[in-house]
Enzyme design. Structure first.
Site, short mmCIF file in Angstrom:
data_model
loop_
_atom_site.label_atom_id
_atom_site.label_comp_id
_atom_site.label_asym_id
_atom_site.label_seq_id
_atom_site.Cartn_x
_atom_site.Cartn_y
_atom_site.Cartn_z
N HIS A 120 0.83 -1.21 0.00
CA HIS A 120 0.00 0.00 0.00
C HIS A 120 0.86 1.26 0.00
O HIS A 120 0.57 2.24 -0.68
CB HIS A 120 -0.97 -0.01 1.19
CG HIS A 120 -2.18 -0.83 0.94
ND1 HIS A 120 -2.17 -2.20 1.04
CD2 HIS A 120 -3.43 -0.50 0.53
CE1 HIS A 120 -3.37 -2.67 0.72
NE2 HIS A 120 -4.14 -1.66 0.41
N LYS A 179 -10.14 -7.90 7.39
CA LYS A 179 -10.92 -8.16 8.61
C LYS A 179 -10.84 -6.97 9.54
O LYS A 179 -9.88 -6.19 9.48
CB LYS A 179 -10.43 -9.43 9.30
CG LYS A 179 -9.10 -9.30 10.02
CD LYS A 179 -8.91 -10.46 10.98
CE LYS A 179 -7.51 -10.51 11.55
NZ LYS A 179 -7.43 -10.32 12.99
S1 SF4 Z 1 -7.90 -16.04 14.13
FE1 SF4 Z 1 -6.48 -15.41 15.73
S2 SF4 Z 1 -4.49 -15.90 14.96
FE2 SF4 Z 1 -5.88 -15.89 13.21
S3 SF4 Z 1 -5.84 -13.81 12.37
FE3 SF4 Z 1 -7.48 -13.86 13.87
S4 SF4 Z 1 -6.54 -13.17 15.80
FE4 SF4 Z 1 -4.88 -13.75 14.39
#
Ligand code: SF4
Lengths: 288, 194
Positions: free
Chosen positions: B36, B103
């Site tokens: 980025h 996310k």
């Molecule tokens: S599930 Fe847990 S280990 Fe995997 S990206 Fe999310 S916070 Fe990180």
């Protein structure tokens, strides 16, 4: 090198599979959510992912976390032997793609490439009277580590005093602030008392308890139950999409504090709740 | 469930709404912090063909290199998106990106950018590393692998039925904002602060 191989297998199991109690809690969460909601789909994806990872023996999550081991060993054993075996196992596990290279030098920004570095893997040693060795492993995700928090009671803004009611308030505050950022639903470890260091240490060690197994202390057991119910009322849901499951479990422990201090540490782990243990007795190794 | 295939037109992107569940297929490109920064500071041309009406994925994969020199994804879930907040709007505009997958959601600057460009933020399932890697059917090519390392490189991949949820749309809506506002109220009540 047998110890190294046993540790490698422990890492493989932790990275590529979840413990039965965790998977059962995820199945329950799936059943609880309403049809046609993003929350239901998320749990469906999560359960399928766990199954696929187990079958293919590949990491459940690509962030394979920090490698943390708690080793209980009999009188007369050398810590050095365990440290060397743990480092060799971490290197090999990285080569075999059970672990992603996750050890970065904060001064140079360079990734060591093999998960070995200063305090990486991190080992907690404890000598005990048994004639067997217990190695407990945690692979702790970074995203969920970032949403952990430590409070100093009293907390005026939250009107949280120096008692279990105050503890309850700060835990609710921490989980609300975390939203979905730690890959909710989370498991919450709470350490009450001690100092800055030991309150966090205690909170994190709670992750080795089985889900749904209440504290032996009846006051703390009651607090765990209340918190579990309250946190799930927040409606943050899996990934923060909204839903009935915001946390899968709350484990609280307490230790004596200095009269002037009252710390509450909250450790958060994502649903990719990776912890496994092995017992080594003579030449026999059992994994759990 | 909405089936979405790249290239995505502006019209299609604008028709998506917060809460829509999507199965994405086609070509997408992974990009994290280093990528980025580069796209904002140097605006290189090599990503353009893949990014026009395309999709950026915030992901630092575990990748396997095969003996014949080809690659495949082993685990490839999303990484936290907020780190790209300073860059995302500018990147979407410069490269006409129609969707960003990650996310945790993103902030007001990106939300505004999505409105302007006609793009959406798609939330993948954090932690679903193996499942998403299996939906990645082919690694087409990779850029900046040497310089940036595996997690930060631009991986151009083909995906099939990649499951996501629209959590920020081109109409100024953010599911993250909504959920947080509601849970703040509930938390206050539970803490006896109301
Ligand atoms: S599930 Fe847990 S280990 Fe995997 S990206 Fe999310 S916070 Fe990180």
């Amino acid at each position: 090198m047998e110890l190294k191989n046993a540790m490698l297998e422990l890492i493989r199991r932790a990275s590529t599979d979840l413990s039965p109690d965790v998977e059962a809690a995820l199945v329950q969460a799936y059943d609880r959510e309403d049809e046609g909601t993003p929350a239901k789909s998320v749990f469906g994806t999560i359960l399928e992912n766990v199954k696929l990872a187990r079958e293919a023996s590949t990491p459940v999550c690509q962030d394979t976390g920090s490698v943390i081991m708690y080793i209980d060993f009999p009188v007369g054993h050398s810590e050095k032997v365990y440290k060397e075996a743990a480092e060799a196992a971490a290197m090999e596990a990285t080569k075999l793609q059970y672990l992603r290279p996750n050890a970065v030098d904060p001064i140079t920004g360079k990734n060591s490439g093999n998960n070995v570095g200063v305090n990486a893997p991190y080992l907690h040693f404890h000598q005990w009277d048994k004639d067997e060795v217990r190695v407990r492993l945690m692979l702790k995700g970074g995203g969920s580590e970032n949403v952990g928090a430590q409070y100093k009671l009293p907390d005026t803004a939250l009107k949280a005093g120096r008692d279990l009611k105050g503890v309850k308030k700060v835990v609710i505050d921490a989980v609300n602030k975390a939203q979905g950022q730690g890959c909710a639903p989370g498991i919450i470890g709470v350490g009450i008392g001690g100092d800055r260091v030991t309150s966090y240490a205690l909170s994190k060690e709670q992750f080795f308890r089985k889900l749904g197994e209440p504290s032996a202390n009846s006051d703390l057991a009651a607090l765990e139950k209340e918190l579990y119910e309250d946190l799930n009322k927040l409606n943050i849901g899996p990934m923060g999409f909204g839903g009935k499951t915001t946390c899968l479990g709350v484990n609280v422990a307490a230790q004596h504090r200095h009269p002037a201090t009252f710390y509450v540490a909250i450790s958060y782990t994502c649903w990719v709740y990776r912890r496994k243990q092995m017992i080594i007795k003579g030449s026999e190794v059992t994994y759990d | 469930m909405i089936k979405l295939t790249t290239p995505i037109s502006e019209e299609t992107a604008r028709s998506l709404k917060v809460g829509d569940e999507v199965l994405l297929s086609g070509t997408i490109v992974t990009a994290r912090d280093a990528a980025h920064k580069l796209m904002v500071e140097e605006k290189p041309d090599f990503p353009r063909p893949y990014m026009k009406d395309g999709v950026i994925y915030h992901c630092g994969p575990v990748v396997k290199k095969h003996e014949d020199g080809s690659y495949s994804f082993v685990a490839a879930g999303p990484t936290t998106s907020t780190r790209e907040e300073p860059y995302q709007a500018a990147v979407c505009e410069e490269y006409s990106v129609r969707a960003v997958i990650g996310k945790g959601g993103m902030g007001p600057k990106t939300l505004e950018g999505l409105q302007k460009v006609g793009a959406v933020y798609l939330h993948a399932v954090g932690g679903a590393g193996t499942l998403i890697a299996k939906r990645c059917t082919k690694v087409e090519t990779v850029f900046k692998l040497e310089e940036f390392g595996t997690p930060e490189a631009f991986w151009v991949i083909q995906v099939e039925d990649f499951p996501c949820v629209v959590t920020m749309d081109s109409h100024g809506n953010s599911l993250h904002k909504e959920i947080a506002a509601k849970s703040d109220e509930i938390a206050k009540e539970l803490m006896g602060l109301k």
